[in-house]
Motif scaffolding. Structure first.
Motif, short mmCIF file in Angstrom:
data_model
loop_
_atom_site.label_atom_id
_atom_site.label_comp_id
_atom_site.label_asym_id
_atom_site.label_seq_id
_atom_site.Cartn_x
_atom_site.Cartn_y
_atom_site.Cartn_z
N SER A 499 0.87 -1.27 0.06
CA SER A 499 -0.06 -0.04 -0.03
C SER A 499 0.83 1.46 0.02
CB SER A 499 -0.87 0.11 1.15
OG SER A 499 -1.59 0.93 1.23
N ALA A 501 0.02 4.01 1.00
CA ALA A 501 -0.32 4.86 2.25
C ALA A 501 0.79 4.39 3.48
CB ALA A 501 -1.70 4.40 2.85
N HIS A 530 1.26 -2.81 15.83
CA HIS A 530 1.10 -2.89 14.39
C HIS A 530 1.14 -4.32 14.14
CE1 HIS A 530 0.62 -1.18 10.64
NE2 HIS A 530 1.77 -2.09 10.31
N HIS A 579 0.54 -5.57 5.70
CA HIS A 579 -0.65 -6.07 5.25
C HIS A 579 -0.88 -7.23 5.97
CE1 HIS A 579 -2.29 -4.04 1.94
NE2 HIS A 579 -1.31 -3.77 1.58
N GLN A 581 -3.35 -8.96 5.34
CA GLN A 581 -4.03 -9.86 4.14
C GLN A 581 -3.12 -10.61 3.48
OE1 GLN A 581 -5.85 -6.17 2.42
NE2 GLN A 581 -7.28 -7.69 1.56
N GLY B 309 -2.26 2.80 11.45
CA GLY B 309 -3.52 2.17 10.80
C GLY B 309 -2.88 1.02 10.03
N GLN B 310 -3.92 0.22 9.41
CA GLN B 310 -3.23 -0.97 8.92
C GLN B 310 -4.04 -1.01 7.34
OE1 GLN B 310 -3.69 -4.57 10.79
NE2 GLN B 310 -2.27 -5.52 9.70
N PRO B 311 -3.41 -1.20 6.38
CA PRO B 311 -3.95 -1.14 5.02
C PRO B 311 -4.60 -2.32 4.62
CG PRO B 311 -1.69 -1.68 4.68
CD PRO B 311 -1.88 -1.58 6.56
N PHE B 312 -5.88 -2.09 3.79
CA PHE B 312 -6.57 -3.30 3.51
C PHE B 312 -6.63 -2.89 1.95
CE2 PHE B 312 -10.41 -5.29 2.30
CZ PHE B 312 -10.34 -6.72 2.82
N ASN B 319 -7.45 0.58 -2.31
CA ASN B 319 -6.69 0.18 -0.89
C ASN B 319 -6.46 1.51 -0.12
OD1 ASN B 319 -3.67 1.20 -0.89
ND2 ASN B 319 -4.22 0.70 -2.96
N ASN B 320 -6.72 1.25 1.10
CA ASN B 320 -6.43 2.45 2.15
C ASN B 320 -6.21 1.92 3.41
OD1 ASN B 320 -6.33 4.93 2.76
ND2 ASN B 320 -8.05 5.88 1.91
N VAL B 321 -5.84 2.81 4.17
CA VAL B 321 -5.47 2.55 5.64
C VAL B 321 -6.56 2.88 6.48
CG1 VAL B 321 -3.81 3.22 7.46
CG2 VAL B 321 -3.05 3.07 5.34
#
Lengths: 648, 621
Positions: A499, A501, A530, A579, A581, B309-312, B319-321
């Motif tokens: 990501s 971000a 985290h 992630h 994920q 935060g955590q990204p998805f 995708n975003n956090v």
């Protein structure tokens, strides 16, 4: 009980189409020595089965009475006016019963008859332990049933069951892997972690995802052009059938720019006929020299052939046989003449046109026509005439030995037995449809099954590893390019990209600027809980991210040489992603290449290799200590249901 | 014990494996008793096509984007069966597809009865003597505590008449989940897909008046996530995998650049919803967490924002956090005011939060029982796996009940948590001592479906207590042996022996949860010499309720001491067996304890009184 020796071990791996078997373990493991078609033929008596088709034919005393002598296996010839002869036909599959469909045993009597036939033809000594590979779709109750059969029928001293997906993992030497086993009509997807298969979420026998589905799709596409199903099947097996990765463009006519001046000159042909032929000869995968290339193009101009592929079998049966044969003879003569004429020119012209199959619009393959042979046999021709007809019809037999040496594409054939004597071969030409075998959604279905299977593994932390060790086996996946296409499909649909971000907090791009003395660019270690849901992130959180970035960038460039071609960023890390994920990377597992014979054969049947390894370990090394197999006395004590304590 | 059931030798645990079926809203679990996870877990959702009456069951079928495919669920939102037309087929699919066989062949054709060459003894009893799919397996089913009589009767009818099961049993899922955690007394908090429930269980018996349930569970969290997606600016697109052909990486928050699949006739909306649910499950697994406390999330939002935060990433590449939002999705379970609301999603009421439900449940049980329940809170159900659930629950309870000791037990392995009730059923169904509890086909034929009501309804007290006796005598015995009761010198040592006997077993690390049949055999054998006339003398067991509780208790103590001392070596051996797990402990203790049944009421009273008197004497001076 005396200990078992290598040469006593019997391995059987039943499959929907082919059942593999082998007695004894060689020094270096080899592909299965015996391959049986998984089918039987109903015998005269109901409930009994014969291994080969038994043809009954009435022989008229006039004429061709002794003709059948050349047929192998002719058994009986009765006496009197109505002589009834039976002959075994090892090739024909008319009326066969296939007891395993989609991995599942659908006809138990026939299945047991098949096993018995295999056992009898191997005829091992009594002191023979048996290891049977099981299909994932078989239920525990069915395992019991099979166990009972083996112990009661063969009095085997020791018997073990091993899941074929597990065997595949053994062959690869991996304790954690996702095994995609693509068979004839189904695909099994199994997630194995620490040598334990996850039953929950295991995608067993996903329908319409096997080699059969590929054939079916080819048939759908090509039946308008007159190809039969059997032709499509052989097309699929031929080296010119490929699965291109999703998104790859099909070769169009403009790419296939080579035009064969020789054929044009020699035949005055127009249109695409000669053009296509060039490619076949030049490619060299049709086992012929470049000479006949043009001749076939000439043949294409014959009136009868204009509508595409002829159903020769129907001509034969309709009684126009002799006319047709005469015509074929004529053609052959013409062809020989043409060969002399245009051979050299064609060879010269063909050479520059050598393009890989994937860039040609059209290409040809050799078709072995069993149906025609059957038809001929059914017409009760005598041996001499039969041979004549065969010679006339067979285009393959007249081939010149391949001079190009360009046989690399033939290697998929290597593992298979040479065609039995007397088959009739013909050449068939197809267009870009040959690249579209997997276009019926099969890749997406398998990819979805893989995603589903891995997603239902409870331990989230194991999923990344499962995605990283994907094993694709099974003869259905033999089609060239299929595995890569599947991998590409998985990549394009499921791969999680890093990501943007969080790129500066957790994942540093490999082109990160050097930290300045002021500390301005020094990345700060992550703070806070985290991750947490998987061990992966936590492992990274205490590491200096710079170091992390350096190591992962290094890995990325070495481990994913192919990934950049697939359009993903080169800094895709797997272990260091923030992630939760999965998958952040998807990779095919590599098989250790200890066994040269297997290497040549291909690892589609890796389950059998795994079975050999396991048999060696279980029967010889371990001697039953680890409860890897059930002995006869165990069976006597516990009955069939005891097998669950022993199977792998 | 039920004297109506003659012990049936045929169903001894190691002879024929019972099937355990645990139907739920999201998945239906089935497997053989004695195994550690259900072999067959199929979605309860099924597919229906307009074109045919044929239903599609199983993962392979329902995730295929067929034109016009409808996805339905035969269960009601309370976890009860709603569609009795479909449910039997679904259950049958769950059992036959992975456990037994789908296509039994006739015995005359199964290849085993071929006339053999020579006189070999290849003839065997028929393997499948039935057209009915489950004629060989007793069936143990689970039901929620609030199941209706009607639906229970319907279930036994299907098992007995349609499937031809030889025996049937139905257990409350709360009780079974407690068993799976090795407890007979527990407060079971079950957070499933459609329902969250709190069930007080004591001695293996559900206290029906204490059952609390609410529809705020996994599906609620899903709809909360949907609301979060919809209410964020810009809204988060939720595109399931099947619609995406291939995705391309995009910047966080940027619109997706995926190519999409084109459908001539797309599957129904319900299919899309099911597939979206898969994405949401992934979101729940990787992003959603519960504010660990102390306090509610509402008061701590600032602190949450500070955490990274955590990204998805969505299937279409978007995708975003997710930072503080991820705490919001499940907060409604604990704090009714924090739930996101819109027209279709009403807010939970104050009494529907987990802590309020636990409170209400405790309020409706005996005061003496409450500390026991609070010390044995068992968390089960797939949705309880949301990160931080146990911490928060523990904190909330500590806040609410400052004094008593609170212990929240939750299996660490997610499989154990997801399949809690099934595992309990698996343990129960494989017990040697359980085998006399079945309702046999014969009984069913005599009494009709009504028999389940007589046997299993927790409303009729006497019968169910008898159940409780047999099911869960174990932990009671275990806890009693831990209480030091000093009697005479010799007996004190015996108590210690017993104490040593049990304690290490309880602590024993869980190596393998598979309960081997061999071990049951030992447990049974243990019982045999003690109760040779067990089956012949049901009377004493029946009259147990009439004994003075003191004397009865004392007798049990005494008996256990004697037995453990007598069989110390054997017990050691059992304990040392590799596959002996803490789950097997109740089995063993239960087996030991049942030995008391072979003494008459009169004997027990006499011995018991003597023991009580001895204790009094000891304490006197």
């Amino acid at each position: 009980m005396p200990p078992f020796k290598d040469e006593q071990i019997l391995l059987i791996a039943p499959g929907s189409q082919t059942t593999l078997a082998q007695l004894g373990l060689p020094e270096s493991f080899t592909p299965a020595r015996l391959r049986f078609k998984s089918r039987m033929f109903p015998a005269d008596k109901e409930g009994e089965y014969e291994p080969n088709k038994v043809r009954q034919k009435e022989q008229r005393s006039t004429g061709l009475a002794n003709g059948a002598g050349t047929q192998d296996g002719a058994r009986t010839a009765g006496e009197g006016d109505n002589e009834v002869a039976y002959e075994e036909d090892p090739i024909s599959e008319e009326g066969a019963v296939w007891p395993i469909e989609g991995g599942r045993v659908t006809n138990w009597p026939c299945f047991f008859a098949l096993i018995e036939h295999i056992y009898m033809s191997i005829n091992p000594s009594f002191h023979t332990p048996i290891l049977l590979l099981t299909q994932p779709v078989w239920t525990p109750r069915e395992h019991e049933k099979i166990t009972q059969f083996f112990f009661e029928k063969f009095k085997t001293p020791a018997f073990g069951l091993m899941d074929s997906a597990m065997a595949t993992a053994w062959a690869y030497g991996l304790h954690t892997a996702t095994v995609v086993d693509m068979g004839l009509a189904k695909t099994d997807v199994t997630a194995i972690s620490e040598f334990i298969a996850h039953d929950v979420g295991r995608a067993t026998a996903v329908p319409d995802c096997g080699g059969e589905a590929l054939t079916q799709r080819l048939f759908e596409l090509l039946s308008p052009q007159g190809l039969t199903r059997e032709m499509c099947e052989q097309l699929k097996r031929s080296p010119i059938c490929e699965v291109l990765p999703p998104g790859a463009s099909l070769p169009g006519p403009e790419k296939d720019g080579a035009f064969n001046p020789a054929s044009a000159a020699s035949t005055g042909a127009n249109g695409s006929g000669p053009d296509q032929r060039t490619s076949a000869g030049a490619l060299g995968d049709a086992p012929r020299g470049p000479g006949p290339d043009t001749e076939v193009g000439e043949e294409m101009n014959e009136d009868e052939d204009n509508e595409g592929v002829l159903d020769v079998a129907s001509i034969v049966t309709s009684g126009k046989m002799s006319e047709y044969l005469a015509k074929k003879e004529r053609e052959k003569a013409e062809r020989t003449a043409a060969k002399k004429k245009g051979g050299d020119a064609a060879a010269a012209a063909a050479r520059p046109a050598r393009l890989p199959n994937s860039r040609r619009e059209r290409n040809t393959f050799v078709y072995e026509d069993h149906a025609l042979l059957d038809a001929l046999k059914n017409m009760n021709m005598n041996g001499e005439k039969m041979a004549e007809a065969r010679a006339a019809l067979d285009e393959g037999l007249s081939k010149a030995p391949s001079t190009d040496g360009e046989t690399t594409q033939m290697q998929t054939h290597n593992g298979e037995a040479p065609p039995p004597e007397g088959t009739i071969r013909r050449e068939i030409e197809v267009g870009v449809e040959r690249f579209q075998a997997a276009s019926g959604g099969i890749l997406e279905r398998i990819a979805d099954a893989v995603h589903r299977t891995i997603s239902s593994v409870e331990a989230v932390s194991k999923r990344a590893e499962l995605w990283d060790s994907l094993i694709v086996v099974g003869n259905g996946s033999k089609v060239k390019g299929f595995k890569d296409a599947l991998l590409a499909t998985l990549h394009s649909k499921y791969l999680i990209s890093p990501s943007s971000a969080t790129i500066f907090t957790s994942e540093l791009p490999s082109n990160l600027s050097t930290p300045l003395a002021t500390g301005a660019n020094t990345p700060q270690p992550q703070i806070g809980p985290h991750g947490g849901s998987g061990g992966l992130q936590q492992s990274s959180s205490h590491v200096n991210p710079l170091l992390l970035a350096a190591t992962t960038a290094h890995q990325a460039s070495h481990l994913h040489p192919s990934s950049s071609g697939l359009g993903q960023p080169s800094h895709s890390h797997n272990l260091h992603s923030s992630h939760g994920q999965t998958p952040t990377s998807i990779k095919l597992a590599k098989i250790p290449e200890y066994f040269p014979e297997w290497k040549d054969h291909g690892y589609e049947e890796a389950a059998f290799l795994g079975a050999q390894v396991a048999a060696k370990v279980l029967f010889v090394v371990d001697q039953g200590m680890g409860k890897g197999y059930m002995t006869r006395s165990d069976y006597n004590e516990q009955g069939p249901s005891g097998i669950h304590d022993y199977s792998m | 014990m039920n004297n109506s059931t003659a012990p049936q030798a045929d169903y001894a645990g190691d002879e024929i494996s019972a099937l355990v079926l645990d139907p739920g809203y999201s998945t239906t679990r089935a497997g053989f008793a004695g195994e550690d996870v259900p072999k067959s877990v199929v979605p309860s959702y099924y597919g229906a096509l307009d074109s045919s009456d044929h239903h599609l069951f199983g993962e392979n079928a329902i995730h295929n984007p067929l034109p016009g495919l409808e996805i339905r669920n035969p269960m009601s939102s309370e976890g009860l069966v709603e569609d009795w037309e479909v449910v039997p087929k679904l259950w049958e699919y769950a059992i036959t597809s992975r456990l037994t066989s789908t296509a039994p062949t006739h015995p005359s054709k199964n290849g085993l009865n071929n006339p053999a060459e020579g006189d070999q003894d290849t003839e065997m009893e028929s393997l499948d003597d039935a057209e009915k799919p489950m004629s060989q397996n007793p069936l143990l089913m689970t039901e929620p505590g609030w199941n209706t009589t009607k639906s229970r009767e319907k279930a036994v009818e299907i098992a007995m008449e349609d499937w031809g099961c030889p025996a049937f049993y139905v257990g409350k899922s709360g009780v079974l989940a407690a068993f799976a955690a090795g407890k007979a007394t527990a407060l079971v908090v079950d957070v499933g897909a459609s329902t969250m429930s709190v069930t007080p269980v004591t001695d293996g018996l559900v206290l029906k008046k204490g059952i609390q349930k609410s529809p705020f569970a996994g599906n609620f969290i899903s709809s909360q996530i949907r609301l979060i997606f919809a209410q964020s600016t810009p809204p988060v697109p939720l595109v399931p995998h099947y619609m995406v052909k291939s995705k391309a990486p995009v910047d966080a928050g940027a619109p997706s650049q995926a190519t999409f699949v084109k459908f001539d006739k797309p599957p129904a909306a319900s299919f899309r919803r099911l597939e979206e649910e898969r994405v949401l499950t992934e979101f729940k697994e990787s992003i959603v967490r519960i504010w660990p406390g102390p306090g509610k999330f509402a008061q701590n939002e600032e602190a949450a924002r500070a955490a990274p935060g955590q990204p998805f990433e969505m299937p279409d590449g978007w995708n975003n956090v997710f930072g503080a939002e991820r705490y919001k999705a499940a907060e409604g379970l604990f704090d009714h005011k924090a739930a996101l609301v819109d027209a279709d999603n009403p807010a939970p009421k104050a009494e529907q939060t987990i802590s309020a439900m636990i409170n209400a449940s405790l309020a409706s049980v005996d005061v003496e029982l409450r500390p026991h329940l609070l010390a044995n809170i068992v968390v089960t159900g797939g949705s309880s796996l949301i990160y931080g659930f146990n911490d928060r629950l523990h904190r909330e309870l500590e806040h609410m009940f400052p004094n008593p000791r609170i212990r929240v037990t939750a299996p660490s392995s997610s499989a154990d948590r997801k399949f809690g009730a099934w595992i309990g059923g698996s343990v129960l169904g494989s017990l040697g001592t359980f085998q006399q509890m079945w309702i046999s086909k014969k009984e069913y034929d005599e009494h009709g479906p009504n028999i389940v009501e007589k046997r299993f309804s927790s409303d009729s007290n006497s019968d169910s207590e008898a159940d409780a006796d047999a099911q869960a005598s174990a932990p009671a015995a275990a806890s009693s042996s831990a209480e030091p009761v000093s009697v005479a010198d010799g007996e004190v040592r015996a108590v210690e022996v017993a104490g040593e006997e049990e304690a290490p077993v309880a602590k024993k690390a869980k190596k393998s949860s598979k309960i081997s049949n061999a071990q049951h055999r030992t447990a049974d054998a243990q019982e045999q010499p003690e109760s040779p006339a067990d089956s012949a003398t049901p009377a004493p067991a029946r009259s147990s309720n009439q004994l003075e509780p003191d004397a009865e208790e004392a007798f049990q103590q005494f008996y256990l001491r004697q037995v453990t001392a007598e069989f110390a070596e054997d017990l050691d051996k059992i304990r040392a067996a590799g596959d002996f797990s803490d789950r097997a402990l109740p089995v063993l203790v239960g087996a030991l304890r049942q030995g008391t049944a072979c003494f008459s009421a009169e004997e027990r009273r006499r011995v018991g009184r003597a023991a009580v008197t001895a204790a009094a004497v000891e304490r006197g001076p």
